[in-house]
Design a protein around this motif. Structure first.
Motif, short mmCIF file in Angstrom:
data_model
loop_
_atom_site.label_atom_id
_atom_site.label_comp_id
_atom_site.label_asym_id
_atom_site.label_seq_id
_atom_site.Cartn_x
_atom_site.Cartn_y
_atom_site.Cartn_z
N ASN A 16 0.44 -1.42 -0.01
CA ASN A 16 0.34 -0.18 0.13
C ASN A 16 0.80 0.79 0.15
OD1 ASN A 16 -1.82 2.35 0.61
ND2 ASN A 16 -3.27 0.20 2.33
N PRO A 17 0.60 2.42 -1.19
CA PRO A 17 1.53 3.45 -1.11
C PRO A 17 1.57 3.81 0.39
CG PRO A 17 0.66 2.91 -3.35
CD PRO A 17 -0.04 1.79 -2.37
N TRP A 18 -0.03 4.19 1.16
CA TRP A 18 0.03 4.97 2.02
C TRP A 18 0.90 4.46 3.20
CZ3 TRP A 18 -1.85 10.22 2.52
CH2 TRP A 18 -3.08 10.08 0.98
N ASP A 19 1.55 3.36 3.25
CA ASP A 19 1.78 2.10 4.43
C ASP A 19 2.31 1.75 3.58
OD1 ASP A 19 3.26 0.74 6.17
OD2 ASP A 19 1.66 2.02 8.37
N ALA A 36 -5.27 -0.79 -8.23
CA ALA A 36 -5.20 0.61 -6.67
C ALA A 36 -4.24 1.18 -6.72
CB ALA A 36 -6.61 0.18 -5.33
N ALA A 37 -3.10 0.59 -6.57
CA ALA A 37 -1.61 0.85 -5.50
C ALA A 37 -1.23 1.97 -7.15
CB ALA A 37 -0.94 -0.40 -5.48
N ALA A 38 -0.68 1.07 -7.71
CA ALA A 38 -0.90 1.99 -9.39
C ALA A 38 -0.86 3.36 -9.18
CB ALA A 38 -0.67 1.46 -10.12
N VAL A 39 -2.11 3.66 -8.99
CA VAL A 39 -2.83 5.14 -9.05
C VAL A 39 -2.70 5.55 -7.69
CG1 VAL A 39 -5.43 6.08 -8.95
CG2 VAL A 39 -4.78 4.06 -10.61
N ALA A 40 -2.52 5.34 -6.80
CA ALA A 40 -2.38 5.82 -5.05
C ALA A 40 -0.76 6.03 -5.48
CB ALA A 40 -2.71 4.81 -4.56
N ALA A 41 -0.23 5.71 -5.70
CA ALA A 41 1.62 5.77 -5.90
C ALA A 41 1.88 7.01 -7.40
CB ALA A 41 2.51 4.61 -5.77
N GLY A 42 0.43 7.19 -8.19
CA GLY A 42 1.11 8.11 -9.22
C GLY A 42 2.11 6.91 -10.27
N GLU A 43 1.67 5.68 -10.58
CA GLU A 43 2.48 4.88 -11.06
C GLU A 43 1.12 5.00 -12.38
OE1 GLU A 43 4.42 1.59 -9.74
OE2 GLU A 43 4.91 2.08 -8.05
N ALA A 44 0.25 5.56 -12.32
CA ALA A 44 -0.68 5.15 -13.48
C ALA A 44 -1.58 6.08 -13.36
CB ALA A 44 -1.21 3.90 -14.19
N LEU A 91 -9.16 1.51 0.69
CA LEU A 91 -7.23 1.01 1.35
C LEU A 91 -6.61 2.02 1.01
CD1 LEU A 91 -9.17 -1.26 2.40
CD2 LEU A 91 -7.38 -2.53 2.23
N CYS A 92 -6.68 2.02 -0.95
CA CYS A 92 -5.16 3.14 -1.42
C CYS A 92 -5.86 4.52 -1.34
CB CYS A 92 -4.86 2.19 -2.56
SG CYS A 92 -4.29 0.85 -2.68
N GLY A 93 -6.89 4.79 -0.96
CA GLY A 93 -7.63 6.14 -0.64
C GLY A 93 -7.38 6.97 -2.52
N VAL A 94 -8.25 6.10 -3.39
CA VAL A 94 -8.92 6.30 -4.88
C VAL A 94 -9.91 6.15 -5.29
CG1 VAL A 94 -6.26 5.81 -5.77
CG2 VAL A 94 -8.05 4.15 -6.18
N VAL A 95 -10.54 6.80 -6.37
CA VAL A 95 -11.34 5.90 -6.26
C VAL A 95 -11.95 4.96 -7.58
CG1 VAL A 95 -13.54 7.07 -8.28
CG2 VAL A 95 -12.03 8.75 -7.03
N GLY A 96 -12.44 4.17 -6.92
CA GLY A 96 -13.21 2.57 -7.77
C GLY A 96 -14.60 2.10 -7.99
N MET A 97 -14.88 2.61 -9.31
CA MET A 97 -16.47 1.82 -9.59
C MET A 97 -16.05 0.40 -9.83
SD MET A 97 -18.43 4.15 -12.02
CE MET A 97 -20.18 3.83 -12.39
N ARG A 147 -7.92 8.22 -9.63
CA ARG A 147 -8.04 9.77 -8.37
C ARG A 147 -8.93 10.53 -8.29
NH1 ARG A 147 -1.83 9.18 -10.35
NH2 ARG A 147 -1.97 11.62 -10.86
N SER A 148 -9.64 11.01 -9.47
CA SER A 148 -10.98 11.42 -8.86
C SER A 148 -11.95 11.12 -9.99
CB SER A 148 -10.93 13.14 -9.64
OG SER A 148 -10.82 13.12 -11.06
N VAL A 149 -12.88 11.75 -9.40
CA VAL A 149 -14.87 11.19 -10.07
C VAL A 149 -14.36 11.89 -11.34
CG1 VAL A 149 -16.95 10.98 -10.42
CG2 VAL A 149 -16.50 11.32 -7.71
N SER A 150 -14.24 12.46 -11.74
CA SER A 150 -14.34 13.13 -13.25
C SER A 150 -13.28 12.22 -14.12
CB SER A 150 -13.49 14.84 -13.41
OG SER A 150 -13.90 14.68 -14.23
N ASP A 151 -11.65 11.39 -13.59
CA ASP A 151 -10.90 11.00 -14.06
C ASP A 151 -12.13 9.03 -14.56
OD1 ASP A 151 -9.45 12.37 -14.45
OD2 ASP A 151 -7.86 11.58 -13.66
#
Length: 506
Positions: free
Chosen positions: A147-150, A163-171, A189-195, A222-226
């Motif tokens: 998890n990029p946050w810890d 999820a981790a790739a988006v949270a870490a800015g790898e995508a 758990l990774c602090g991103v938006v997932g649908m 990383r956002s609802v718009s994306d």
């Protein structure tokens, strides 16, 4: 040192518009994305395979189209991570299993093809729980994802790598699949938006099946718009003739994204807010999200789903039964790892499966085999099918009263590796997500900040009626607005310690 583009603060729309305006090129975006992966991947391990050749080739096509004066697609130049149960020509599709370690994709999955047609740059194949069996990405046969946050904690699963790739800015965007919560729980758990879209909204053609009546592909961002932009790409081309469950959903998911929610009704399930295992900080987050929606004019309405207690039991009958059927093809003869030097075909098949599958994959297939056996099928599978009907009716009745339902996405923030060793306790990680797959409706996880106790990402989940995913995104955007910073940015962005690493201008 050459100047490098920093993608951490750019949305998908900003990347695409920046390329269209000539502020930077798709090749620069590709280089920046690959530089970020190179710098951050040793700590995160989000990918099973990084594909720089495919990334740069896709960027070259975008830049050539712009140079020729052609209109660019809506996601032109946006870096994309792809869960490794989705085929893409030029990559292996391993499902994070030794069974498919060397399986080369013979074609490209429809969902992946649509994202590439929309202009995305395929950065690589993301790690996952083996064959999507898990809630922590610990069952991957190759390595864990952190998890990029810890980095001592799990990213969730089974789409943990995405999820981790988006949270870490790898995508910037990622694709995952959700059979019982495998997009929404890792997003939480990774602090991103997932649908998780409505079942049938996104084609499953080319996605290795787990539970065919439960699986659904969906996006991370990383956002609802994306995520809305990604939904336009996944759904906008209409029904896929290669997937008989695919449906036409002719809507623009951005059209009403910022609509006023005044007068709309938001459902709350009191029993869910008192469930055993729900952490206090998650409960507080849901309560605060409800207040934010009320502040925007929404009305809270208590609803009941009387048969929801049966959801987990029904899922762990239907899911393993379908998994046993779907994974029977991996026998070392038609597909998958093949055990050498066996005296008989039966011995070869038995040993190939014994050595090719991991522990959780074996556990679920054995359970499925038992549940489908004579004398057991009538007792359990029929009962699960009846429970599914009752749960679906409960949701339909609830949506006569409300427009959406608000609840936790996960009962807790990210837990430490090895902290949950009992499989049944791990299964409860999806206690708030499974019912949605049973009913086939849409759902989305939206981060609302860091938990007061854990200081790790916490999120809320919104659920909506079937094929009302556009409205679901509208409510998700309202939640996002409620928790946005003074600059209007989402509550969480790239995890600290990774922002700028490998992507700064120097």
């Amino acid at each position: 040192m050459a100047e490098t583009l920093n993608l951490d603060t750019l949305s998908a729309a900003q990347i695409a518009s920046g390329i269209a305006a000539g502020e930077f090129s798709a090749a620069e975006v590709a280089d920046a994305a690959l530089a970020a992966v190179e710098a951050r991947e040793p700590e995160v391990q989000a990918y099973l395979q990084v594909t720089p050749e495919l990334t740069r080739a896709a960027a070259a096509r975008v830049d050539a189209a712009r140079a020729a004066g052609e209109p660019l697609p809506p996601l032109a130049g946006v870096p994309l991570a792809i869960k490794d149960n989705m085929n893409l020509i030029g990559t292996r599709t391993t499902c994070a299993s030794r069974m498919l370690e060397n399986y080369e994709s013979p074609y490209t999955a429809t969902c992946v093809a649509r994202m590439l047609e929309a202009g995305c740059l395929p950065v690589g194949k993301a790690n996952m729980d083996e064959f999507a069996f898990g809630s922590s990405t610990e069952s991957s046969a190759f390595h864990r994802t952190n998890n990029p946050w810890d980095t001592e904690r799990v990213p969730g699963g089974s789409s943990g790598g995405s999820a981790a790739a988006v949270a870490a800015g790898e995508a910037t965007l990622a694709l995952g699949s959700d059979t019982g919560g495998s997009i929404r729980q890792p997003a939480s758990l990774c602090g991103v938006v997932g649908m998780k879209p409505t079942y049938g909204a996104v084609s499953r053609y080319g996605v290795v099946a787990f539970g065919s009546s439960l699986d659904q592909v969906g996006p991370f961002g990383r956002s609802v718009s994306d995520v809305s932009l990604a939904m336009n790409a996944l759904v906008g081309a209409g029904k896929d003739p290669y997937d008989c469950t695919s449906q036409d959903c002719p809507v623009d998911f951005l059209e009403h994204l910022n609509d006023d929610i005044a007068g709309r009704r938001v459902g709350i399930i009191p029993a869910f807010m008192e469930a055993e295992g729900l952490m206090p900080e998650v409960k507080r987050a849901v309560e605060l999200a409800a207040e934010k929606l009320v502040d925007q004019g929404a009305e809270l309405v208590e609803v009941e789903l009387p048969h929801l207690d049966a959801a987990i039991a029904a899922y762990y009958v239907i899911g393993p039964a379908e998994a046993f059927s779907n994974l029977a093809r991996f026998d070392g003869v038609r597909y998958g790892y093949q055990e050498p030097m066996c005296a008989t075909l039966a011995e070869q098949s038995s040993l190939s499966r014994a050595h090719g599958f991991g522990q959780e994959a074996k556990r679920r297939q054995m359970l499925g085999a038992y549940l489908l056996s004579s004398g057991v099928y009538d007792k359990y599978y029929y009962a699960a099918a009846k429970a599914r009907t009752l749960i679906t009716r409960d949701y339909a009745a609830a949506y006569q009263k409300v427009d959406t339902i608000l609840m936790p996405a996960s009962p807790r923030a990210a837990f430490k590796f090895g902290e949950i060793s009992d499989p049944t306790q791990m299964y409860l990680s999806d206690m708030y997500t499974i019912s949605l797959n049973i009913a086939g409706n849409g759902g989305i996880s939206v981060p609302v900040g860091l938990g007061e106790d854990s200081q790790l990402p916490v999120a809320v989940q919104l659920q909506g009626p079937a094929f009302r995913d556009r409205d679901l995104l509208m409510f998700a955007r309202a939640v996002e607005r409620g928790f946005a910073g003074a600059d209007g940015a989402p509550a969480l962005s790239v995890a600290p310690g990774f922002a700028g690493k490998g992507g700064e201008r120097a």
